[in-house]
Design a protein around this motif. Structure first.
Motif, short mmCIF file in Angstrom:
data_model
loop_
_atom_site.label_atom_id
_atom_site.label_comp_id
_atom_site.label_asym_id
_atom_site.label_seq_id
_atom_site.Cartn_x
_atom_site.Cartn_y
_atom_site.Cartn_z
N ASP A 1 4.33 8.57 2.00
CA ASP A 1 4.62 9.64 1.51
C ASP A 1 4.54 10.73 2.52
OD1 ASP A 1 6.05 12.24 0.41
OD2 ASP A 1 4.45 12.27 -1.20
N GLY A 2 5.54 11.36 3.42
CA GLY A 2 5.05 12.30 4.20
C GLY A 2 5.54 13.61 3.87
N THR A 3 5.77 14.12 2.82
CA THR A 3 6.24 15.31 2.40
C THR A 3 5.23 16.43 2.58
OG1 THR A 3 7.47 14.36 0.63
CG2 THR A 3 7.20 16.61 0.36
N GLN A 4 3.95 16.11 2.37
CA GLN A 4 3.13 17.17 2.79
C GLN A 4 2.31 17.12 4.40
OE1 GLN A 4 2.57 19.78 1.17
NE2 GLN A 4 2.34 19.50 -1.08
N TYR A 5 3.04 16.23 5.13
CA TYR A 5 2.73 16.30 6.30
C TYR A 5 3.75 16.29 7.41
CZ TYR A 5 1.64 13.67 10.84
OH TYR A 5 1.55 13.31 12.09
N LEU A 6 4.98 15.63 7.44
CA LEU A 6 5.92 15.78 8.29
C LEU A 6 6.46 17.17 8.51
CD1 LEU A 6 8.27 12.73 7.21
CD2 LEU A 6 6.29 13.13 9.28
N GLY A 7 6.26 17.75 9.83
CA GLY A 7 6.64 19.30 10.08
C GLY A 7 5.32 20.04 10.54
N THR A 8 4.12 19.26 10.39
CA THR A 8 3.06 19.99 10.76
C THR A 8 2.40 19.46 12.26
OG1 THR A 8 1.57 18.26 9.79
CG2 THR A 8 2.45 19.95 8.38
N GLU A 9 2.94 18.48 12.59
CA GLU A 9 2.66 18.18 13.96
C GLU A 9 3.65 16.72 14.35
OE1 GLU A 9 -1.31 16.50 13.37
OE2 GLU A 9 -0.69 14.55 12.77
N LYS A 10 3.60 16.59 15.47
CA LYS A 10 4.60 15.54 16.23
C LYS A 10 4.29 14.14 15.62
CE LYS A 10 3.03 16.41 20.24
NZ LYS A 10 2.79 16.35 21.73
N PHE A 11 5.30 13.53 15.18
CA PHE A 11 5.21 12.18 14.52
C PHE A 11 6.04 11.13 14.93
CE2 PHE A 11 6.48 9.40 11.05
CZ PHE A 11 5.29 8.46 10.97
N ASP A 12 5.78 10.19 15.63
CA ASP A 12 6.58 9.08 16.32
C ASP A 12 6.48 7.93 15.26
OD1 ASP A 12 7.46 6.76 17.62
OD2 ASP A 12 7.05 7.67 19.52
N PHE A 13 7.62 7.99 14.62
CA PHE A 13 7.68 6.62 13.33
C PHE A 13 7.52 5.21 13.84
CE2 PHE A 13 10.12 3.77 10.93
CZ PHE A 13 9.38 3.49 9.81
N PHE B 1 0.76 -1.16 0.12
CA PHE B 1 -0.04 -0.15 0.13
C PHE B 1 0.99 1.32 0.05
CE2 PHE B 1 -3.04 2.68 2.80
CZ PHE B 1 -3.51 3.27 1.64
N ALA B 2 1.04 1.93 -0.88
CA ALA B 2 1.60 2.97 -1.20
C ALA B 2 0.86 4.46 -1.40
CB ALA B 2 2.66 3.04 -2.71
N PHE B 3 1.14 5.29 -0.60
CA PHE B 3 0.13 6.61 -0.38
C PHE B 3 0.73 7.79 0.19
CE2 PHE B 3 0.23 4.19 3.52
CZ PHE B 3 0.42 4.86 4.64
N SER B 4 0.24 8.74 0.04
CA SER B 4 0.33 10.00 0.60
C SER B 4 -0.52 10.23 1.85
CB SER B 4 0.29 11.29 -0.01
OG SER B 4 1.01 11.32 -1.53
N ILE B 5 0.28 10.58 3.04
CA ILE B 5 -0.47 10.84 4.18
C ILE B 5 -1.31 11.98 4.05
CG2 ILE B 5 -0.11 11.37 6.89
CD1 ILE B 5 2.62 10.01 6.46
N VAL B 6 -0.78 13.12 3.50
CA VAL B 6 -1.64 14.18 3.11
C VAL B 6 -1.75 14.44 1.63
CG1 VAL B 6 -1.91 16.72 3.48
CG2 VAL B 6 -1.29 15.30 5.49
N GLN B 7 -2.99 14.66 0.93
CA GLN B 7 -3.09 14.70 -0.18
C GLN B 7 -2.72 16.16 -0.87
OE1 GLN B 7 -3.85 12.64 -2.77
NE2 GLN B 7 -3.56 11.13 -0.97
N TYR B 8 -1.73 16.13 -1.74
CA TYR B 8 -1.16 17.66 -2.00
C TYR B 8 -2.06 18.60 -2.81
CZ TYR B 8 -0.84 16.39 -7.27
OH TYR B 8 -1.35 16.32 -8.69
N ILE B 9 -3.16 18.12 -3.33
CA ILE B 9 -4.22 18.99 -3.99
C ILE B 9 -5.25 19.53 -2.93
CG2 ILE B 9 -6.16 19.42 -5.77
CD1 ILE B 9 -4.18 17.83 -7.64
N SER B 10 -5.88 18.53 -2.35
CA SER B 10 -7.17 18.65 -1.64
C SER B 10 -6.75 18.95 0.03
CB SER B 10 -8.14 17.49 -1.72
OG SER B 10 -7.67 16.40 -1.01
N GLY B 11 -5.64 18.44 0.33
CA GLY B 11 -5.31 18.60 1.77
C GLY B 11 -6.13 17.52 2.57
N ILE B 12 -6.60 16.65 1.99
CA ILE B 12 -7.43 15.45 2.83
C ILE B 12 -6.25 14.57 3.44
CG2 ILE B 12 -8.58 13.42 2.40
CD1 ILE B 12 -10.19 14.64 0.62
N LYS B 13 -6.50 14.40 4.73
CA LYS B 13 -5.43 13.83 5.69
C LYS B 13 -5.98 12.35 6.10
CE LYS B 13 -3.17 14.54 9.98
NZ LYS B 13 -3.14 15.62 11.25
#
Length: 357
Positions: free
Chosen positions: A175-187, A142-154
């Motif tokens: 893909d965390g490019t549009q997510y990491l840095g917006t809130e705490k994340f514990d991998f 399963f390959a996916f963006s955590i946050v969608q780059y157009i709509s912002g759906i998370k």
């Protein structure tokens, strides 16, 4: 830090609502980059003798920030390079689940290879759509963006954790490019197998650097083919066949990766509690106001939680009007994308709303 805006001079000139396209350069990162290249100018290879120590420090800094052991952190030049290298290490017989209209560097990279591909629709019931796709298609990856780059759906992390527990053998690549840095994340607590991200957006790390975080079992399912002299150079990569070394075959730029370390240090000084609170507050306020103005898609309105990225109704005329008022945003999809980071404030949201009204 009292003045969260001070490190970013761009904010003195513009209402900058475009982190989803490009994060800002901080004074701290700028100072580091100047000093680094001055050292290179006057010392040449003497600076490069410190390369191993610098890169080890970056790897350790990334691992500490996101709770991932440094020997499971790969440093790559950008998300696309790392993701494509990873895909080359997967058996082509695997079935990969993607999200329809997800970030092209995910979907194009997968579809350009001979994987079996299945998809789930992105709408207000995204989690249900994914769960149904798992039951129907039984994917291996399963390959996916955590946050969608157009709509912002998370995507909900509670959902992802539960889905992973129910499907432990499926490889989850995020893909965390549009997510990491917006809130705490514990991998390590997330349950995800792989998270990768470019850092020029919400981490404000500049261009030319990215990273991949792997859990302890990911190497059992991924066999990358890349190799080079640098694959075995430096701390954490000193033995033959090293896994993260396969993602780092060539020379690595201490200027760009060093910039990432400085950017993470700045976020730590600000405090991710502060970042998360400010981002969430601005996102909630913005969503409420955009709903009043009937500027959001129904699928976004239905979501209980949303990211700080919004695609609002607007055409070329409105976009040009906003740019004419020094409001920096982007045209994406069929609308105008605005995004709010911790250094933005309520006054900037009001400035946008006034222009929209």
């Amino acid at each position: 830090m009292k003045n969260l805006r001070k490190p970013f001079p761009v904010l003195e000139q513009y209402t900058y609502l475009n982190t989803a396209a490009s994060g800002l350069l901080s004074e701290e990162v700028f100072d580091f980059r100047q000093e680094h290249d001055l050292d290179f100018l006057v010392s040449g290879s003497i600076l490069k003798e410190k390369q191993g120590k610098i890169l080890a420090g970056v790897r350790e800094g990334v691992g500490k920030f996101f709770n991932c052991a440094p020997n499971r952190v790969a440093l790559v030049p950008n998300f696309s390079y790392g993701f494509n290298t990873l895909l080359e290490g997967l058996d082509r017989s695997k079935k990969v689940l993607l999200l329809e209209n997800d970030y092209p560097s995910i979907n194009w990279a997968v579809s350009s290879r001979n994987f079996q591909v299945c998809t789930a629709v992105i709408d207000g019931q995204l989690e249900s759509n994914i769960k149904n796709a798992f039951q129907q298609y039984k994917p291996d990856v399963f390959a996916f963006s955590i946050v969608q780059y157009i709509s912002g759906i998370k995507l909900s992390f509670e959902f992802l954790s539960e889905l992973k527990r129910e499907n432990p053998d499926v490889l989850f690549i995020a893909d965390g490019t549009q997510y990491l840095g917006t809130e705490k994340f514990d991998f390590d607590a997330s349950g995800l197998d792989v998270v990768t991200a470019s850092t020029y957006k919400w981490l404000n790390g500049g261009y030319g650097n990215a990273f991949i975080l792997f859990n302890e079992t990911a190497a059992e399912k991924i066999a990358p083919k890349s190799s080079g002299f640098n694959s075995l150079q430096g701390k954490y990569k000193a033995h033959e066949g090293n896994f993260i070394g396969k993602f780092e075959p060539g020379h690595q730029d201490t200027l760009n990766f060093g910039s990432l370390k400085i950017a993470l240090d700045l976020l730590q000084r600000v405090g991710m509690d502060v970042v998360e609170s400010r981002v969430a507050n601005l996102a909630d306020l913005a969503k409420e106001e955009f709903i009043k103005l009937k500027l959001l898609e129904e699928r976004v309105i239905k979501r209980e939680k949303h990211s700080p990225i919004f695609n609002i109704t607007g055409d070329d005329k409105l976009y040009n009007k906003l740019r004419g008022k020094d409001i920096i945003c982007s045209q994406r999809g069929e609308g105008i994308r605005v995004s709010f980071h911790y250094f933005n404030n309520e006054e900037e949201l009001e400035c946008l709303l006034k222009a929209l009204k």
